[in-house]
Write an enzyme that holds these catalytic residues in place. Structure first.
Site, mmCIF file in Angstrom:
data_model
loop_
_atom_site.group_PDB
_atom_site.id
_atom_site.type_symbol
_atom_site.label_atom_id
_atom_site.label_comp_id
_atom_site.label_asym_id
_atom_site.label_seq_id
_atom_site.Cartn_x
_atom_site.Cartn_y
_atom_site.Cartn_z
ATOM 1 N N ARG A 446 0.821 -1.208 0.000
ATOM 2 C CA ARG A 446 0.000 0.000 0.000
ATOM 3 C C ARG A 446 0.855 1.258 0.000
ATOM 4 O O ARG A 446 0.460 2.279 -0.576
ATOM 5 C CB ARG A 446 -0.917 0.004 1.224
ATOM 6 C CG ARG A 446 -2.012 -1.056 1.165
ATOM 7 C CD ARG A 446 -2.951 -0.926 2.366
ATOM 8 N NE ARG A 446 -3.953 -1.983 2.362
ATOM 9 C CZ ARG A 446 -5.126 -1.912 1.735
ATOM 10 N NH1 ARG A 446 -5.418 -0.818 1.060
ATOM 11 N NH2 ARG A 446 -5.972 -2.907 1.797
ATOM 12 N N GLU A 475 -0.940 -8.347 4.521
ATOM 13 C CA GLU A 475 -2.355 -8.434 4.907
ATOM 14 C C GLU A 475 -2.896 -9.809 4.544
ATOM 15 O O GLU A 475 -2.717 -10.276 3.422
ATOM 16 C CB GLU A 475 -3.186 -7.358 4.193
ATOM 17 C CG GLU A 475 -2.789 -5.941 4.540
ATOM 18 C CD GLU A 475 -3.671 -4.920 3.857
ATOM 19 O OE1 GLU A 475 -4.747 -5.310 3.331
ATOM 20 O OE2 GLU A 475 -3.297 -3.735 3.820
ATOM 21 N N GLU A 486 -10.554 -3.089 -4.728
ATOM 22 C CA GLU A 486 -9.889 -2.085 -3.896
ATOM 23 C C GLU A 486 -8.586 -1.622 -4.545
ATOM 24 O O GLU A 486 -8.249 -0.433 -4.499
ATOM 25 C CB GLU A 486 -9.607 -2.656 -2.505
ATOM 26 C CG GLU A 486 -9.034 -1.615 -1.542
ATOM 27 C CD GLU A 486 -8.646 -2.196 -0.212
ATOM 28 O OE1 GLU A 486 -8.296 -1.415 0.682
ATOM 29 O OE2 GLU A 486 -8.672 -3.434 -0.063
ATOM 30 N N ASP A 543 -14.022 4.526 -11.523
ATOM 31 C CA ASP A 543 -14.475 5.912 -11.436
ATOM 32 C C ASP A 543 -13.435 6.803 -12.114
ATOM 33 O O ASP A 543 -12.674 7.533 -11.469
ATOM 34 C CB ASP A 543 -14.677 6.321 -9.978
ATOM 35 C CG ASP A 543 -15.279 7.717 -9.843
ATOM 36 O OD1 ASP A 543 -15.776 8.229 -10.864
ATOM 37 O OD2 ASP A 543 -15.250 8.278 -8.742
ATOM 38 N N HIS A 765 -18.721 -8.038 2.880
ATOM 39 C CA HIS A 765 -17.921 -8.985 2.104
ATOM 40 C C HIS A 765 -18.048 -8.529 0.650
ATOM 41 O O HIS A 765 -19.002 -8.892 -0.044
ATOM 42 C CB HIS A 765 -18.427 -10.414 2.285
ATOM 43 C CG HIS A 765 -18.414 -10.876 3.706
ATOM 44 N ND1 HIS A 765 -17.250 -11.233 4.364
ATOM 45 C CD2 HIS A 765 -19.415 -11.021 4.618
ATOM 46 C CE1 HIS A 765 -17.537 -11.603 5.609
ATOM 47 N NE2 HIS A 765 -18.848 -11.471 5.786
ATOM 48 N N CYS A 767 -16.564 -9.228 -1.990
ATOM 49 C CA CYS A 767 -16.490 -10.236 -3.052
ATOM 50 C C CYS A 767 -17.878 -10.721 -3.440
ATOM 51 O O CYS A 767 -18.099 -11.168 -4.568
ATOM 52 C CB CYS A 767 -15.646 -11.425 -2.611
ATOM 53 S SG CYS A 767 -13.960 -10.980 -2.163
#
Length: 799
Positions: A446, A475, A486, A543, A765, A767
């Site tokens: 990240r 993670e 994400e 977006d 969730h 997914c």
């Protein structure tokens, strides 16, 4: 007897769906008696007084209608040779000489007779010693010409009065004769609806029809009794049979008139409509060119009604409710191709007009999504092996959902091919198969999101067509789609930050554009292109607020040139309207320059060069060779504006956009892109621009809850009152993206699962588009907990 046979056969034709057999019978009858179709009109051709003269004359000499027929010599009365006779033909002539009403009700007897009187008396003087000859009857052509002249001078108000008189008295004689005369032939249609007194401002290729009269006629025809409408359809069939081989501008006008006929809205007339479409589709390119320019003059409502009629016809043929009503499939294979080709003319006309007559979405036929679209696509791709018609040849008729399906299934096929290739390579290298080799696996941090992503993509160029899976370093989490969403979201947010320097943002236009500042590393622009390609390839909504011209450039060309790296890419023909969507202030200034009424050179002092700021310094760039010495004048300002637009949108950002273009096409290298419009590419990338949570509520499902539970009622009361910003955050929290799929929220899945621990915040969730909602006891608590969750959902809270 023949008349009865003809009438009964044609009556069965009008009620029969099997058009082919009836066509052959009708053609045979027309060849035997081509003038019998005019009999109802001829009965009005002459005044009553002339009928008796004609009847008297016919008793002694042949009528004028048979004057050209060779007469047999008379035999002496005492001759033993029998006199040849043609009793049947004489009876038919006598039948045509029965009493007929006058052509026009207001024509006087003297005027009617004077039209057929001899123009000189020489003939009577020469024949003074001969027995008096029977007077010749007027020619049918003259009668027809007079009748057409009268009908062509009728005004719309007169026609309406004629209709209302017939409706009030149930006497439709005048309306019937008017309509049957119109559709008796192509020439009649044009003669009655053609504009009179054209003057010199019209060309022979102009449509020149009395559109108001045509509209009134069609409005009234749809209200006529059904038996009259059947007679009109019979006349139209006769036209299509007898005039189909003619080739003239007037014939084109007749086809144009028939295409506007609202009688073809009924499925019972689709058999006749199919033959009209076939003849229009088989016209030459030059004739299609004329039709397109006439069609573009239609009003939007009329234009749309014809498009709907064509789509209804295609749907009716492709998915009939009663297949037994259709002819044998081998006899109507040309029905749908003909309709689609005619619709292509309307699409071409629509594209010639700005703004468009109707939105391009009006051409979509959503029922085609039920077809085997991949088969249609492969048929289109392998024209030499498959041949024939394919809907992909005419992509304007395929909805964005159908095109998305084709693109996704094509992508899946490419993914399978790449996975199979990787498996074969591992087997050949004697390596154990690993499930990871079937995916494009990206592992990023990240804290170094852009650089890690760029390095991962650069090192795995050959695997871009595999299914994408993302892992964030340090993670735990298994990517079932949520982590991928994400990754896209965070990467796009960082790259499009104006402080990052790759893109500029115009607040008035609300869009991003490529920065023209010099750049030492264009690979980041390629990364953005890859991101967009991966999003389309993996059905992820982004977006990204690019202007429409960006997608025009992205399809210029739609397929990367093969073995020609020097060929320019991403260069499109753009206009001032495109610049208006990128830099509205600059576009307004150029527009004022074009509209300025004074002396441009004297008042503005502009030359053919553009000024811009780079790193705090003002620089100039010539728009053409020696442009700094060429002044902008009233006569050349149009060229100046076009060069200015081309420099801003094409030349100044060429290197950046070239990398962006190649990045996108390195993933989406598919011929399916040829079928897409720029607006459709934007929809595939960004999804639907509108968000309606009421639609989401309608498709929501529940696990542990029901729609009547108090907590669920609290939830929808709260979120429906959220401002749009928080509604998008809720969508992002639940699905991993704040964008709506192409079909809208109605095409989404959204599940709310019950949990009893009210101390927890709502969870998701992503997914599976699933929201875990505790059973909060009141609306205030639910609102506070939900806002806390959706405003602190990055990273840890997304799975």
């Amino acid at each position: 007897m023949m008349c009865k046979t003809f009438a009964s056969s044609f009556s069965s034709f009008c009620t029969s769906i099997h058009f082919q057999k009836e066509i052959a019978f009708f053609s045979f009858q027309c060849e035997r008696r081509p003038l019998d179709m005019l009999s109802s009109l001829l009965r009005q051709a002459l005044p009553p007084r002339l009928h008796s003269r004609r009847s008297t004359a016919s008793a002694t000499t042949p009528s004028s209608s048979s004057a050209s027929t060779p007469m047999l010599p008379k035999q002496p009365s005492h001759s033993t040779t029998p006199t040849p006779s043609i009793p049947h033909r004489r009876r038919r002539r006598r039948h045509r000489n029965t009493e007929l009403p006058p052509i026009a009700p207001d024509a006087t007897k003297a005027e009617t007779l004077s039209a057929y009187a001899p123009h000189s008396e020489e003939g009577s003087e020469k024949n003074a010693g001969n027995p008096p000859a029977a007077k010749q009857t007027p020619s049918m052509h003259l009668i027809k010409a007079r009748q057409l002249k009268y009908l062509s001078e009728i005004e719309p108000e007169t026609l309406r009065e004629m209709f209302y008189v017939g409706k009030s008295s149930s006497q439709w004689k005048e309306m019937k004769e008017y309509c049957l005369t119109i559709f008796e032939s192509f020439n009649n249609m044009v003669a009655i609806f053609k504009v009179k007194d054209l003057g010199t401002s019209y060309l022979s290729s102009d449509c020149i029809l009395r559109k108001e009269m045509l509209d009134v006629t069609y409005d009234l025809i749809t209200e006529l009794p059904s038996e009259i409408q059947r007679l009109i359809l019979k006349s139209i069939v006769n036209c299509l049979l007898t005039d189909r081989r003619t080739s003239s501008t007037d014939s084109l006008r007749a086809y144009y008139i028939l295409l506007l006929n609202p009688m073809f809205d009924s499925t019972q007339t689709f058999g006749i409509f199919a033959h009209l479409l076939r003849q229009v589709a088989s016209l030459t390119d030059q004739e299609h060119h004329y039709l397109v320019h006439w069609i573009k003059e239609l009003q939007s409502t009329e234009f749309k009604s014809i498009i709907n009629r064509l789509n209804s016809f295609i749907t009716w043929k492709m998915f009939p409710n009663r297949p037994q009503d259709l002819p044998h499939p081998s006899k109507c294979t040309w029905w749908v191709p003909s309709a689609v080709k005619v619709m292509a003319l309307f699409n071409a006309a629509n594209n010639l007009v700005r703004p468009h007559i109707v939105p391009f979405e009006d051409f979509y036929n959503n029922s085609l999504e039920r077809c085997d679209l991949l088969s249609e696509y492969y048929k289109w791709q392998n024209v030499y092996s498959h041949g024939g018609f394919s809907f992909c040849q005419y992509p304007f008729i395929l909805s964005i959902g159908a095109k998305r399906s084709i693109l996704q299934r094509d992508s899946e096929q490419q993914m399978i091919v790449m996975a199979r290739k990787s498996l074969v390579d591992n087997v050949q290298k004697r390596q154990l198969p690993d499930i990871g080799m079937l995916f494009l696996n990206l592992k990023v941090r990240r804290s170094n999101l852009v650089s890690d992503s760029l390095n991962e993509i650069a090192s795995k160029q050959s695997e871009l067509k595999k299914k994408l899976k993302v892992t964030f370093a340090g993670e735990p989490g298994l990517d079932m789609g949520g982590l991928t969403k994400e990754w896209f979201l965070l990467l796009i947010r960082q790259i499009f930050d104006p402080d990052y320097g790759m893109f500029t943002f115009d607040k008035k236009a609300g869009v991003y554009w490529f920065s023209s500042a010099p750049c030492t590393n264009y690979q980041e622009f390629r990364l953005v292109g890859v991101l967009m390609g991966l999003a389309v390839y993996n059905s992820i909504m982004l977006d990204i607020r690019f202007p429409a011209c960006c997608y025009k450039k992205l399809l210029s060309p739609a397929v990367v040139p093969y073995n020609n790296p020097k060929m320019p890419v991403g260069v499109a023909q753009l206009t001032l309207q495109d610049l208006q969507l990128v830099h509205p202030d600059i576009a307004n200034g150029l527009k004022e320059l074009l509209e300025y009424e004074g002396d441009v050179q004297e008042d503005f002092g502009l030359t053919f060069q553009v000024s811009y700021t780079e790193l705090g310094c003002v620089k100039t760039h010539p728009l053409k060779t020696n442009g700094e010495n060429i002044f902008v004048t009233n006569s050349n300002r149009g060229g100046y504006v076009q060069l200015y637009v081309d420099w801003i949108l094409n030349k100044s950002v060429y290197e950046m956009f070239k990398e962006f273009y190649h990045g996108f096409h390195s993933v989406c290298a598919s011929n399916a892109l040829i079928m897409l419009r720029p607006e459709e590419v934007e929809m595939l990338v960004c999804g639907c621009p509108t968000l309606d949570l009421n639609e989401l509520k309608a498709v929501a499902t529940y696990d542990g809850y029901t729609s009547l539970d108090v907590t669920i009622k609290y939830f929808w009361d709260v979120v429906l009152k959220f401002p749009l910003e928080f509604q998008k955050k809720l969508l992002l929290f639940t699905t991993g993206s704040d964008r709506v799929p192409i079909g809208g929220t109605a095409d989404m899945t959204f599940k709310i699962t019950k949990v009893d621990d009210t101390s927890l915040l709502p969870m998701s969730h992503t997914c599976f588009n699933q929201l875990v909602l505790p059973t909060y006891k009141n609306k205030k608590t639910l609102r506070a907990k939900l806002l806390t969750a959706i405003q602190n959902a990055e990273g840890f809270g997304l799975e």
